[in-house]
Enzyme design. Sequence first.
Site, mmCIF file in Angstrom:
data_model
loop_
_atom_site.group_PDB
_atom_site.id
_atom_site.type_symbol
_atom_site.label_atom_id
_atom_site.label_comp_id
_atom_site.label_asym_id
_atom_site.label_seq_id
_atom_site.Cartn_x
_atom_site.Cartn_y
_atom_site.Cartn_z
ATOM 1 N N ASP A 183 0.854 -1.200 0.000
ATOM 2 C CA ASP A 183 0.000 0.000 0.000
ATOM 3 C C ASP A 183 0.884 1.241 0.000
ATOM 4 O OD1 ASP A 183 0.521 0.956 2.634
ATOM 5 O OD2 ASP A 183 -1.217 -0.055 3.496
ATOM 6 N N VAL A 185 1.987 3.545 1.919
ATOM 7 C CA VAL A 185 2.989 3.966 2.916
ATOM 8 C C VAL A 185 3.979 2.858 3.281
ATOM 9 C CG1 VAL A 185 1.518 5.750 3.906
ATOM 10 C CG2 VAL A 185 1.428 3.437 4.854
ATOM 11 N N LYS A 186 3.967 1.758 2.563
ATOM 12 C CA LYS A 186 4.881 0.681 2.908
ATOM 13 C C LYS A 186 6.271 0.899 2.260
ATOM 14 C CE LYS A 186 2.050 -1.831 5.446
ATOM 15 N NZ LYS A 186 0.744 -1.192 5.683
ATOM 16 N N THR A 187 7.227 0.085 2.704
ATOM 17 C CA THR A 187 8.626 0.273 2.289
ATOM 18 C C THR A 187 8.792 0.341 0.774
ATOM 19 O OG1 THR A 187 9.280 -0.872 4.275
ATOM 20 C CG2 THR A 187 10.969 -0.616 2.585
ATOM 21 N N MET A 188 8.078 -0.512 0.062
ATOM 22 C CA MET A 188 7.937 -0.303 -1.388
ATOM 23 C C MET A 188 6.447 -0.352 -1.686
ATOM 24 S SD MET A 188 9.035 -3.954 -3.134
ATOM 25 C CE MET A 188 7.702 -4.031 -4.353
#
Length: 405
Positions: A183, A185-188
């Site tokens: 999603d 806001v995740k790391t990728m």
Amino acid sequence: MPGYELWSDKERKEVNDVLETGILMRYGFDGPRKGIWKSKELEEAICNTFGCKYAQLTSSGTAALTTAMSALGIGYGDEVITPSFTFVASFEAILSVGAVPVLVDVDDTLTLSPDAVRNAITPQTKAVMPVHMCGSMADMDELIAICNEHDLFLLEDACQSIGATYKGKHLGTIGDAGTFSFDFVKTMTCAEGGVVMTNNEDLYSKSDGYTDHGHDHKGADRGADLHPFIGYNYRISELHAAVGLAQIRRLQEFLAIQKKNNALLKNILAEVPEISFRRVPDPAGDSGSFISWFLPTAEITKAVVTEMKAQGILPGNFYWFDNNWHYIRKWDHLKNSTTLNALHPDLKAQVIQHATKDFSVSDAIMSRCISTSISLLWTEEQIKEKGEKMVAVIKKVLCAAKIAG
Ligand SMILES: *Cc1c(COP(=O)(O)O)cnc(C)c1O
């Protein structure tokens, strides 16, 4: 934490490949797509990057958890043990397959307490689902031993820990199955998306069918595919996969910046002797997306949060204890089992019973914890300034507490 911060021409290029052909769907249209298969490419890249045999992309991390649970055959009558500190998606997915979310305490790793897991096991327990919160890991050796001893599935919710490892293995690839969220806001990121990872061919093939209405994907003609079981639509689109493909190629770069910024800020916070840090079972494997730190008491922690807010430096610092989405304390909808669709009365009663247990062990940890998210955009000067401002607030509160005490 977030790959969206470094949005670039590389993402634009991958998306543009898909826009050129106009084939936005991941399956079929073999001729007009002109060899562009972003979802397949991303699945291959996931297997290579994280070291799993199979990867099935989904429309979200929540869908990935639901898919993994269905592939594991978890459903009516089953209990899944999961922590009191997670994102609501973890219990949503358990409920979506008709199983009981058995929430248990976390320890100073901010993840499942192995003792709490042991105490929660019943004949109905089918799986243990650790959640690797805030970039770091659960005590996997302990949890693997428990699952082996009691013949339980181990399903890793690694949605927040992309790129983190435990004893050399990527989180999400250690249990029977594991999931990431892509999603925003995740790391990728894929904007929206997720993945189920496994080394088990049967689990993979069930995940593959489940996310696409049960299609067995065995023939060249979608219409002629067989449906060995009922599935849903949790497909990712080619546009989303294209974003993820650009991001996974940059993941090592993201992680390097993240770890560097994390270490710089952590060094500044570590100057305060009253601050302690989250226990990390394998420190070398921490992805660095957050620094999670503890203060001596809940009162001091609350005062620090209040003072940081007053000084305008709270953004990026999370006091989970008061957070509506990440901690049991504010999950009134779960405690009351408020759903739009009717649940079986027995399931409803069990959901309420497990959500309203005593979580004072978790409270004692979470009420003293603040997590600081690490930006990929910070300069060294900004980190220094940020760290010094935080330390000043903490010292001020500690000093006031000493005088009052
Ligand atoms: C983000 C997240 C999810 C769900 O992911 P979505 O892609 O937003 O559905 C699940 N579990 C945890 C711990 C998460 O942080």
